[in-house]
Design a protein around this motif. Structure first.
Motif, PDB file in Angstrom:
ATOM      1  N   LEU A 198       0.824  -1.212   0.000  1.00  0.00           N
ATOM      2  CA  LEU A 198       0.000   0.000   0.000  1.00  0.00           C
ATOM      3  C   LEU A 198       0.856   1.259   0.000  1.00  0.00           C
ATOM      4  CD1 LEU A 198      -2.754  -1.103   2.545  1.00  0.00           C
ATOM      5  CD2 LEU A 198      -3.012  -0.832   0.061  1.00  0.00           C
ATOM      6  N   ALA A 199       2.096   1.155   0.490  1.00  0.00           N
ATOM      7  CA  ALA A 199       2.985   2.317   0.449  1.00  0.00           C
ATOM      8  C   ALA A 199       3.308   2.699  -0.987  1.00  0.00           C
ATOM      9  CB  ALA A 199       4.264   2.027   1.230  1.00  0.00           C
ATOM     10  N   ALA A 200       3.406   1.670  -1.854  1.00  0.00           N
ATOM     11  CA  ALA A 200       3.689   1.944  -3.269  1.00  0.00           C
ATOM     12  C   ALA A 200       2.443   2.367  -4.029  1.00  0.00           C
ATOM     13  CB  ALA A 200       4.297   0.694  -3.909  1.00  0.00           C
ATOM     14  N   ASP A 201       1.302   1.796  -3.653  1.00  0.00           N
ATOM     15  CA  ASP A 201       0.028   2.117  -4.338  1.00  0.00           C
ATOM     16  C   ASP A 201      -1.051   2.170  -3.259  1.00  0.00           C
ATOM     17  OD1 ASP A 201      -2.205   2.418  -5.856  1.00  0.00           O
ATOM     18  OD2 ASP A 201      -1.824   0.716  -7.188  1.00  0.00           O
ATOM     19  N   PRO A 202      -1.363   3.370  -2.718  1.00  0.00           N
ATOM     20  CA  PRO A 202      -2.253   3.472  -1.550  1.00  0.00           C
ATOM     21  C   PRO A 202      -3.649   2.896  -1.757  1.00  0.00           C
ATOM     22  CG  PRO A 202      -1.129   5.549  -1.979  1.00  0.00           C
ATOM     23  CD  PRO A 202      -0.866   4.670  -3.165  1.00  0.00           C
ATOM     24  N   VAL A 253     -12.149  -4.868   2.348  1.00  0.00           N
ATOM     25  CA  VAL A 253     -11.354  -3.785   1.764  1.00  0.00           C
ATOM     26  C   VAL A 253     -10.582  -3.104   2.892  1.00  0.00           C
ATOM     27  CG1 VAL A 253     -11.362  -1.621   0.470  1.00  0.00           C
ATOM     28  CG2 VAL A 253     -12.996  -3.429  -0.110  1.00  0.00           C
ATOM     29  N   TYR A 254      -9.238  -3.279   2.869  1.00  0.00           N
ATOM     30  CA  TYR A 254      -8.377  -2.744   3.917  1.00  0.00           C
ATOM     31  C   TYR A 254      -7.292  -1.881   3.278  1.00  0.00           C
ATOM     32  CZ  TYR A 254     -10.634  -6.125   6.958  1.00  0.00           C
ATOM     33  OH  TYR A 254     -11.574  -6.845   7.669  1.00  0.00           O
ATOM     34  N   LEU A 255      -7.106  -0.689   3.811  1.00  0.00           N
ATOM     35  CA  LEU A 255      -6.095   0.237   3.333  1.00  0.00           C
ATOM     36  C   LEU A 255      -5.238   0.710   4.512  1.00  0.00           C
ATOM     37  CD1 LEU A 255      -8.268   2.296   0.818  1.00  0.00           C
ATOM     38  CD2 LEU A 255      -6.659   0.449   0.283  1.00  0.00           C
ATOM     39  N   ALA A 256      -4.216   1.514   4.214  1.00  0.00           N
ATOM     40  CA  ALA A 256      -3.289   1.958   5.247  1.00  0.00           C
ATOM     41  C   ALA A 256      -3.829   3.182   5.979  1.00  0.00           C
ATOM     42  CB  ALA A 256      -1.936   2.278   4.613  1.00  0.00           C
ATOM     43  N   ALA A 314      -7.393   8.739   4.185  1.00  0.00           N
ATOM     44  CA  ALA A 314      -8.334   9.840   3.973  1.00  0.00           C
ATOM     45  C   ALA A 314      -7.621  11.071   3.426  1.00  0.00           C
ATOM     46  CB  ALA A 314      -9.067  10.169   5.278  1.00  0.00           C
ATOM     47  N   ASP A 315      -6.438  11.362   3.938  1.00  0.00           N
ATOM     48  CA  ASP A 315      -5.694  12.534   3.465  1.00  0.00           C
ATOM     49  C   ASP A 315      -5.219  12.338   2.023  1.00  0.00           C
ATOM     50  OD1 ASP A 315      -6.041  13.826   5.880  1.00  0.00           O
ATOM     51  OD2 ASP A 315      -4.145  13.085   6.716  1.00  0.00           O
ATOM     52  N   VAL A 316      -4.751  11.113   1.729  1.00  0.00           N
ATOM     53  CA  VAL A 316      -4.280  10.825   0.359  1.00  0.00           C
ATOM     54  C   VAL A 316      -5.434  10.945  -0.630  1.00  0.00           C
ATOM     55  CG1 VAL A 316      -3.203   9.107  -1.142  1.00  0.00           C
ATOM     56  CG2 VAL A 316      -2.458   9.338   1.253  1.00  0.00           C
ATOM     57  N   ALA A 317      -6.583  10.368  -0.255  1.00  0.00           N
ATOM     58  CA  ALA A 317      -7.743  10.423  -1.150  1.00  0.00           C
ATOM     59  C   ALA A 317      -8.205  11.855  -1.348  1.00  0.00           C
ATOM     60  CB  ALA A 317      -8.869   9.575  -0.561  1.00  0.00           C
ATOM     61  N   ARG A 318      -8.227  12.651  -0.277  1.00  0.00           N
ATOM     62  CA  ARG A 318      -8.677  14.040  -0.378  1.00  0.00           C
ATOM     63  C   ARG A 318      -7.744  14.860  -1.290  1.00  0.00           C
ATOM     64  NH1 ARG A 318     -11.828  17.443   2.903  1.00  0.00           N
ATOM     65  NH2 ARG A 318     -11.377  19.639   2.499  1.00  0.00           N
ATOM     66  N   THR A 341     -17.858  13.038 -10.202  1.00  0.00           N
ATOM     67  CA  THR A 341     -18.605  11.774 -10.196  1.00  0.00           C
ATOM     68  C   THR A 341     -17.754  10.676  -9.567  1.00  0.00           C
ATOM     69  OG1 THR A 341     -17.772  11.104 -12.352  1.00  0.00           O
ATOM     70  CG2 THR A 341     -19.791  12.461 -12.314  1.00  0.00           C
ATOM     71  N   LEU A 342     -18.382   9.547  -9.283  1.00  0.00           N
ATOM     72  CA  LEU A 342     -17.658   8.399  -8.751  1.00  0.00           C
ATOM     73  C   LEU A 342     -16.625   7.916  -9.754  1.00  0.00           C
ATOM     74  CD1 LEU A 342     -17.240   6.154  -6.661  1.00  0.00           C
ATOM     75  CD2 LEU A 342     -19.107   4.888  -7.756  1.00  0.00           C
ATOM     76  N   SER A 343     -16.996   7.958 -11.032  1.00  0.00           N
ATOM     77  CA  SER A 343     -16.062   7.501 -12.059  1.00  0.00           C
ATOM     78  C   SER A 343     -14.818   8.380 -12.088  1.00  0.00           C
ATOM     79  CB  SER A 343     -16.747   7.520 -13.424  1.00  0.00           C
ATOM     80  OG  SER A 343     -15.839   7.151 -14.442  1.00  0.00           O
ATOM     81  N   GLN A 344     -15.008   9.705 -11.951  1.00  0.00           N
ATOM     82  CA  GLN A 344     -13.854  10.614 -11.913  1.00  0.00           C
ATOM     83  C   GLN A 344     -12.970  10.348 -10.687  1.00  0.00           C
ATOM     84  OE1 GLN A 344     -16.308  14.174 -12.156  1.00  0.00           O
ATOM     85  NE2 GLN A 344     -15.315  14.754 -14.109  1.00  0.00           N
ATOM     86  N   ALA A 345     -13.605  10.094  -9.560  1.00  0.00           N
ATOM     87  CA  ALA A 345     -12.836   9.794  -8.354  1.00  0.00           C
ATOM     88  C   ALA A 345     -12.055   8.503  -8.520  1.00  0.00           C
ATOM     89  CB  ALA A 345     -13.770   9.697  -7.157  1.00  0.00           C
ATOM     90  N   ARG A 346     -12.692   7.479  -9.094  1.00  0.00           N
ATOM     91  CA  ARG A 346     -12.005   6.192  -9.291  1.00  0.00           C
ATOM     92  C   ARG A 346     -10.760   6.375 -10.159  1.00  0.00           C
ATOM     93  NH1 ARG A 346     -11.760   2.585 -13.119  1.00  0.00           N
ATOM     94  NH2 ARG A 346     -13.314   3.625 -14.404  1.00  0.00           N
ATOM     95  N   GLN A 347     -10.921   7.162 -11.243  1.00  0.00           N
ATOM     96  CA  GLN A 347      -9.783   7.390 -12.134  1.00  0.00           C
ATOM     97  C   GLN A 347      -8.680   8.180 -11.411  1.00  0.00           C
ATOM     98  OE1 GLN A 347     -11.284   9.209 -15.712  1.00  0.00           O
ATOM     99  NE2 GLN A 347     -12.736   7.536 -16.114  1.00  0.00           N
ATOM    100  N   ALA A 348      -9.068   9.173 -10.573  1.00  0.00           N
ATOM    101  CA  ALA A 348      -8.055   9.939  -9.840  1.00  0.00           C
ATOM    102  C   ALA A 348      -7.290   9.058  -8.868  1.00  0.00           C
ATOM    103  CB  ALA A 348      -8.725  11.084  -9.088  1.00  0.00           C
ATOM    104  N   TRP A 349      -7.963   8.072  -8.322  1.00  0.00           N
ATOM    105  CA  TRP A 349      -7.310   7.169  -7.359  1.00  0.00           C
ATOM    106  C   TRP A 349      -6.561   6.035  -8.047  1.00  0.00           C
ATOM    107  CZ3 TRP A 349     -12.510   6.913  -4.299  1.00  0.00           C
ATOM    108  CH2 TRP A 349     -12.659   8.081  -3.520  1.00  0.00           C
ATOM    109  N   GLY A 350      -6.961   5.782  -9.270  1.00  0.00           N
ATOM    110  CA  GLY A 350      -6.311   4.701 -10.007  1.00  0.00           C
ATOM    111  C   GLY A 350      -6.641   3.345  -9.429  1.00  0.00           C
TER     112      GLY A 350
END
Length: 581
Positions: free
Chosen positions: A481-485, A520-523, A527-531, A542-551
Motif C-alpha cells: 500500500l505504500a507503493a500504491d495506496p 477492503v483494507y487500506l493503510a 483519507a488525506d491521500v484520497a482528499r 462523479t464516482l467515475s472521476q474519483a475512481r480514475q483519480a485514485w487509479g
C-alpha cells in the motif's frame, strides 16, 4: 447569637431564673404554668449589656421528662446548672449533671437559686466540688434570687465572660438542624425550630428531610424575620414541601450530600463501663431519641444497631441511657460504615483497631487505608477530612500509595490477557477493573502508566506488536500500500497471507490497517491521500472521476467513497455527484 441550656432538679427555680434574666415566660403550655412545672422545652432570649444576644433553652427537671431534657441540651454548647439553696444537690441534679458530663459539655455556670430562703454558701461549695470532677471542671458559681434580684447582675456578667470564651462555630459547615418543635402557622404553613450549631440558613435554601427535599420559605431568629441565620442560633424555619404531620422531634434538616444516614455504628465509650452494659440502650443525639441493640466488642468499644437510621458523622457524641436505671454513658462515634464481623475473634480485633484509630487527619489516613477506594463525597459525609497522601481521581479517593501499587499490577493483567487472546491488543477497562477489584472502571485511567496506554476502551501496550506471523503478513500488505495506496488486496490474497477476519480485526485495532468496507483494507492516513487527489478534480465530481483519480477499481472506489462520506471528507449531492467539504 449564643445559646445556653438550663439543667437541674425539678422545682429548683430554673424557669423563674430564666424569667428574671430575660423578662420572658419560657413555659409554653398552659398546663406547665398551671402546675408550675416545666414539662417540655421552653425558650426565651435577651440582649446582654454588651449587646450580645442570648437564647436560653429551659429544660424540664422532673425525672419523667428526662427525654425532653436531652432533646434540649443535645445541640447546645454551654449549660447553666441550677441548684436551690434550700434543697441542695438532689437526684435529678445528679442525673442532669451526669448527662452534661456524658455529652462532654465543657462550658458551664453554676447558679445557686433561692438565696433569699437559705444560706447559699454550703450548697455553692458542695456543688462546685462535685462539678469539678466532670467534663465541666472548675465552674464559676454565684448565689442568686429570682424574687429579690440579688446576684442577677453578677450572673449576667459571668454569662458574658462564659459566652466570650466559647469556641467559634463553623459557619461554613454543612447544616444538620435537629428539630425540637414542628407546628403550623396559619397563612405560612409548616414551621420547625432547632438550635443551628453549624452552617447557616436563608430563604431559598434547600435541605433534605429524610428522603424528601424541602425549601426554606422564611427564617426567624429570636422572634424576628432575618435574611440569614448563622450558627450558633435558635432558628425557626418556614418550610415548603412537607406537612407538619410528616415531622417529629428528632428529625434533622440536612445539607444535601453532606451526611450519611446509618443504622450501624461503632463507638467508643468515654469511660470504661463499671457495670454490665444495657443490651438495648436508648440512644440520644441532638434532639433525636432512638432505641438500639448493643454488642460489646472489647473494652470501651461497642457496636450499636439503631432502630432507625440517623445522619451521623465520625466524632459525634452520643448519649446512651439505660431505660431501667438512672445511668447514662457518653460514646464517641468512630465509624459510621463499619465492617461486618464474621470470623471468630473479629470483634476483639475490631476493638483493637478502634482503640488505635487516631482522630483528625491521621484517623482519616487509617480509615481510607481500610476502605482502599471510596467516593470523596461519601468519605466527607462520614465526617473525615481528605487524608494527606491520598490520590484524587475524578470523584474517587485512593489510599496513599494504592495507585502506585495497583498500577504495578496492570502490566501483568495485560500480559496475561494477551497470552490468552494474542490477536487482541489488550484487555477492556472493565476486565482490568475486575482484576484489580475496583469499584468502577473510571478508575482504570489513573492506573495506566507508560508504555501502556488506554486506547478505544482497552489497556494496550503502545510498544507491543501483533503475533510475529500476523505482523509479517500485515507488514507485507502495508509495503504494497505504500507503493500504491489504493491497491487493496482481495480476499483470496488476504487469506493466503494468513489474514483471516480475526487477524485483520487485530490489525485494525492496533492502528496498522483501516477497514474501508467488506474485505477492503487500506493503510492509515488514506483519507488525506484520497482528499489530496480529489482536490485536483473539478467540483462536484462523479464516482467515475474519483475512481480514475485514485487509479483503482470499483471494488475499492465504491466503499471508499461511502467511507469518506461517513468521515465528513466528502458530501453526496442530490444528483449523486460529490464535492469536498
Amino acid at each position: 447569637m449564643d445559646v445556653i441550656a438550663t439543667a437541674g432538679h425539678v422545682d429548683h427555680g430554673k424557669s423563674a431564673l430564666v424569667r428574671a434574666l430575660t423578662g420572658m415566660e419560657p413555659d409554653r403550655w398552659a398546663e406547665e404554668r398551671r402546675r408550675g412545672l416545666t414539662i417540655d422545652l421552653g425558650f426565651a432570649w435577651t440582649t446582654l449589656p454588651s449587646g450580645r444576644r442570648l437564647a436560653v433553652v429551659d429544660v424540664p427537671g422532673h425525672e419523667r421528662f428526662v427525654g425532653n431534657m436531652l432533646a434540649g441540651v443535645g445541640s447546645v454548647p454551654a449549660a447553666l446548672v441550677v441548684v436551690a439553696a434550700d434543697d441542695g444537690w438532689s437526684a435529678q441534679t445528679a442525673e442532669h449533671v451526669a448527662v452534661l458530663d456524658a455529652l462532654g459539655v465543657r462550658h458551664a455556670l453554676l447558679a445557686v437559686t433561692k438565696a433569699d430562703l437559705a444560706d447559699p454558701a454550703p450548697v455553692l461549695a458542695d456543688v462546685t466540688e462535685r462539678l469539678a470532677g466532670t467534663s465541666m471542671g472548675a465552674v464559676p458559681g454565684m448565689a442568686v434570687s429570682a424574687v429579690t434580684g440579688a446576684g442577677l447582675p453578677e450572673l449576667t456578667g459571668a454569662l458574658e465572660e462564659l459566652l466570650g470564651g466559647l469556641p467559634a462555630p463553623d459557619r461554613t459547615a454543612p447544616v444538620r438542624l435537629w428539630i425540637d418543635r414542628a407546628f403550623t402557622i396559619k397563612g405560612a404553613g409548616t414551621v420547625v425550630t432547632g438550635t443551628l450549631a453549624g452552617g447557616s440558613a436563608a430563604p431559598g435554601d434547600r435541605f433534605l428531610l429524610g428522603d424528601r427535599e424541602v425549601t426554606v420559605r422564611g427564617v426567624q431568629s429570636l422572634g424576628e424575620a432575618v435574611d440569614r441565620a448563622d450558627a450558633t442560633a435558635r432558628v425557626a424555619l418556614n418550610l415548603r414541601g412537607i406537612a407538619v404531620e410528616e415531622l417529629s422531634r428528632g428529625d434533622a434538616l440536612l445539607t444535601p450530600g453532606a451526611f450519611r444516614t446509618t443504622d450501624v455504628v461503632d463507638v467508643s465509650l468515654t469511660s470504661e463501663p463499671g457495670e454490665r452494659l444495657p443490651a438495648e440502650p436508648v440512644v440520644h443525639v441532638g434532639s433525636a431519641t432512638v432505641g438500639a441493640r448493643l454488642r460489646p466488642l472489647d473494652g470501651a468499644a461497642v457496636r450499636l444497631r439503631l432502630d432507625r437510621p440517623l445522619p451521623l458523622r465520625v466524632g459525634d457524641r452520643l448519649l446512651l441511657r439505660d431505660p431501667g436505671a438512672r445511668r447514662v454513658l457518653g460514646a464517641d462515634v468512630r465509624d459510621v460504615d463499619p465492617p461486618e464481623l464474621r470470623r471468630r475473634g473479629a470483634a476483639r480485633q475490631r476493638a483493637a483497631e478502634l482503640s488505635a484509630q487516631p482522630d483528625g487527619a491521621a484517623g482519616a489516613v487509617a480509615a481510607l487505608a481500610r476502605r482502599r477506594v471510596v467516593r470523596a463525597e461519601d468519605f466527607a459525609a462520614m465526617g473525615w477530612p481528605v487524608p494527606p497522601g491520598a490520590t484524587r481521581h475524578g470523584p474517587w479517593l485512593l489510599a496513599a500509595g494504592l495507585a502506585d501499587e495497583l498500577a504495578a499490577r496492570v502490566p501483568d493483567v495485560v500480559g496475561r490477557y494477551r497470552r490468552l487472546r494474542p490477536l487482541e491488543p489488550g484487555p477492556p477497562a472493565e476486565v482490568v477493573r475486575r482484576a484489580l477489584d475496583l469499584p468502577d472502571a473510571e478508575l482504570v485511567p489513573a492506573l495506566v502508566r507508560a508504555p501502556l496506554v488506554l486506547r478505544a476502551g482497552r489497556v494496550v501496550d503502545g510498544d507491543a506488536d501483533l503475533p510475529p506471523a500476523v505482523q509479517r503478513a500485515v507488514d507485507g500488505i502495508r509495503a504494497r500500500l505504500a507503493a500504491d495506496p489504493f491497491a487493496a488486496p482481495e480476499a483470496p490474497e488476504l487469506g493466503a497471507a494468513g489474514l483471516g477476519v480475526r487477524e485483520l480485526a487485530a490489525a485494525v485495532r492496533s492502528g496498522q490497517l483501516v477497514r474501508i468496507g467488506e474485505a477492503v483494507y487500506l493503510a492509515p492516513g488514506i483519507a488525506d491521500v484520497a482528499r489530496t487527489r480529489l482536490a485536483e478534480l473539478p467540483q462536484p465530481f462523479t464516482l467515475s472521476q474519483a475512481r480514475q483519480a485514485w487509479g483503482t477499481s470499483r471494488r475499492v472506489a465504491v466503499p471508499l467513497m461511502e467511507w469518506l462520506d461517513g468521515q465528513g471528507v466528502t458530501q453526496r449531492l442530490p444528483d449523486s455527484t460529490r464535492r469536498l467539504r
